[in-house]
Design an enzyme around this catalytic site. Structure first.
Site, PDB file in Angstrom:
ATOM      1  N   HIS A 115      -6.104   2.606   1.231  1.00 49.90           N
ATOM      2  CA  HIS A 115      -5.201   3.669   1.667  1.00 49.90           C
ATOM      3  C   HIS A 115      -5.701   4.398   2.915  1.00 49.90           C
ATOM      4  CE1 HIS A 115      -3.245   2.882  -2.019  1.00 49.90           C
ATOM      5  NE2 HIS A 115      -3.972   3.654  -2.789  1.00 49.90           N
ATOM      6  N   ASP A 124       0.884  -1.163   0.000  1.00 50.98           N
ATOM      7  CA  ASP A 124       0.000   0.000   0.000  1.00 50.98           C
ATOM      8  C   ASP A 124       0.921   1.212   0.000  1.00 50.98           C
ATOM      9  OD1 ASP A 124      -1.652   2.168   0.576  1.00 50.98           O
ATOM     10  OD2 ASP A 124      -3.008   0.974   1.819  1.00 50.98           O
ATOM     11  N   HIS A 125       1.066   1.871  -1.155  1.00 52.47           N
ATOM     12  CA  HIS A 125       2.089   2.905  -1.263  1.00 52.47           C
ATOM     13  C   HIS A 125       1.833   4.093  -0.334  1.00 52.47           C
ATOM     14  CE1 HIS A 125      -0.852   4.571  -4.208  1.00 52.47           C
ATOM     15  NE2 HIS A 125      -0.380   5.730  -3.806  1.00 52.47           N
ATOM     16  N   LYS A 183     -12.180  12.896  -6.880  1.00 55.06           N
ATOM     17  CA  LYS A 183     -11.482  13.412  -8.053  1.00 55.06           C
ATOM     18  C   LYS A 183     -12.132  14.722  -8.498  1.00 55.06           C
ATOM     19  CE  LYS A 183      -9.623   9.070  -9.828  1.00 55.06           C
ATOM     20  NZ  LYS A 183      -8.223   9.499  -9.663  1.00 55.06           N
TER      21      LYS A 183
END
Length: 497
Positions: free
Chosen positions: A238, A175-176, A338
């Protein structure tokens, strides 16, 4: 810094976008900092037929023009691999033996699945059938990219499939977001400062707010996003992981199992949202056509690959509670979307107001806030009241901040740099564990079910460039969402978008 053993990193999907944009550049940065093992190689693997030289030549497109570039490229190798049956992996095994022998590298292997999710259960099976998943004398590790399932059932199935071929301690679910320096610093901020941890509970904190906003739209990825949406793409993985770091209890030691045990307890303490309660606790939205900076911007349903009647959410706001001793009654809020006004990710701790108001002006009654900025302008900001110079006791809110950019002599590593190095060292602290992934999906699943089965639950339109549907403001009973700007420095004086 742990010693990194000699090893070979095998990247499946080596001709893909993630390898180009993130993995190879991250490895090059580690190479420049002398953080890679003394004996190390990268073996790219995908269906395309390429020679080592062709693969290295392609690397020029995404490795900066640096004096060490040619030196680094000598570590890159390539092997074409089909994924149809076990025998397709025989050439891969032979190539690994060849590289290991010629470069005198121990047969320690890290397999990175930078592939479509449909191959996540396939490649591990092929590796196992060719004797590559386990070794008595060497380590074998598997890095799995998100999405880790698309719902609770598929996540459980994938976990079960992977565990047929690899042990849990061999599996690194990446999970960056957890690789970002500012997310990791959450642990240090809380557990190394006596001024914060005693206040980090229901007695002193009124609410916790997490925002992850993107100014971009789907950018040509409409087909993918139609099957994902903001809930699956950002919130389930995230942002719930970030919430886990915010809410966890102090671990006994700073080790992978101890830390991951505590974040799991947070997910297990999440108050379930019943399907008939979804409308009360979750707001979803979809951006519509608008004009931003004098330019017309298309709505989500006008994007390539998107259904003209799509009900896929590009925005989601969520209110939830953690039913444990520390957080009982404290609402947590997450929003992500977004085509919002700016790109920003931050955590806001809203402290409770003082119990007795000595000073009369409205500003003095405002909550203290601790803002932990994950990106951009990474840092920490504390907002508190100070007396305005002059007669009387007029109070104004002032800022006390720290920015990572102030550490001019220190490089803030990119997320993939940190995570790749951690896996090479065998440190799984910042990787998700299977039980935590399932617990997060278990919390989100009723929301998915309600949206799929109840067409009366609205999806609100919001103009591109706005902060999402107005209805999301109704989630917060006493107060409003913080208006985050791109700049953390001079917050409240001007707003950079």
């Amino acid at each position: 810094m742990k010693k990194v053993e000699d090893q070979i990193l095998i990247i499946f999907g080596a001709s893909g976008d993630l390898t180009k944009r993130k993995l190879i550049p991250a490895l090059f940065e580690l190479y420049k900092q002398n953080l890679l093992p003394k004996k190390f190689a990268v073996l790219g693997a995908s269906r395309s037929t390429l020679s080592d030289d062709e693969f290295r030549s392609r690397a020029d497109e995404f490795i900066p023009n640096d004096e060490k570039r040619e030196e680094f490229k000598k570590l890159l190798f390539y092997q074409a691999v089909q994924n149809n049956e076990a025998d397709d992996f025989i050439p891969l095994k032979e190539r690994l033996d060849e590289i290991s022998g010629s470069l005198e590298i121990e047969q320690n292997y890290v397999f990175y699945l930078s592939t479509p999710p449909s191959l996540y259960p396939v490649i591990p099976k092929m590796l196992c059938q060719n004797g590559l998943s386990k070794s008595e004398n060497n380590f074998r590790r598997l890095i799995v990219e998100k999405p880790f399932g698309t719902d609770l059932k598929s996540a459980k199935t994938l976990n079960k499939q992977l565990l047929n071929y690899f042990e849990e301690e061999q599996i690194y679910r990446i999970d960056h977001y957890l690789g970002k320096e500012t997310v990791q610093n959450m642990l240090v901020t809380r557990f190394s400062n006596g001024i914060f941890e005693p206040l980090w509970n229901r007695r002193y904190i009124e609410r916790v707010e997490i925002t992850s906003a993107e100014s971009l739209g789907v950018e040509g990825r409409g087909g993918y996003y139609e099957s994902s949406g903001a809930l699956r793409d950002m919130l389930q993985n995230h942002l719930l992981q970030v919430a886990g770091f915010v809410a966890m209890e102090p671990p006994v030691v700073v080790e992978a199992d101890a830390i991951r045990n505590e974040t799991l307890k947070v997910f297990q303490s999440l108050r379930p949202i019943k399907e008939n309660e979804v409308s009360r606790y979750v707001i979803r939205g979809q951006y519509t056509a608008s004009t931003i900076g004098g330019k017309k911007v298309a709505g989500y349903r006008e994007e390539t690959g998107v259904d003209k009647l799509s009900r896929t959410e590009t925005f989601v706001a969520l209110k939830f509670f953690i039913d444990n001793w520390r957080w009982a009654g404290v609402p947590f809020y997450i929003r992500t979307g977004k085509k919002l006004p700016t790109r920003v990710t931050e955590i806001v701790i809203h402290f409770r107001k003082v119990p007795h108001h000595l000073f009369g002006n409205a500003t003095s009654d405002s909550n203290n806030q601790l803002i932990i900025r994950i990106q951009p302008d990474e840092g920490i900001l504390l907002k508190f009241g100070m007396k305005t110079p002059g007669a009387g006791f007029k109070v104004q809110t002032v800022n006390m901040d720290f920015h990572y950019s102030d550490l001019a002599d220190k490089k803030v590593p990119a997320a993939y740099e940190r995570l790749l190095l951690d896996c090479m060292q065998g440190d799984a602290t910042l990787y998700s564990r299977g039980d935590a992934v399932e617990a997060a999906w278990e919390f989100v699943q009723p929301i998915i079910n309600a949206w799929e089965t109840n067409p009366e639950i609205p999806i609100y339109g919001y103009p591109a460039g706005s902060w999402g549907p107005e209805e999301s403001a109704n989630l917060i009973v006493n107060g409003d969402w913080r208006y985050p700007c791109k700049n953390l420095h001079n917050d409240g004086l001007y707003c950079e978008l």
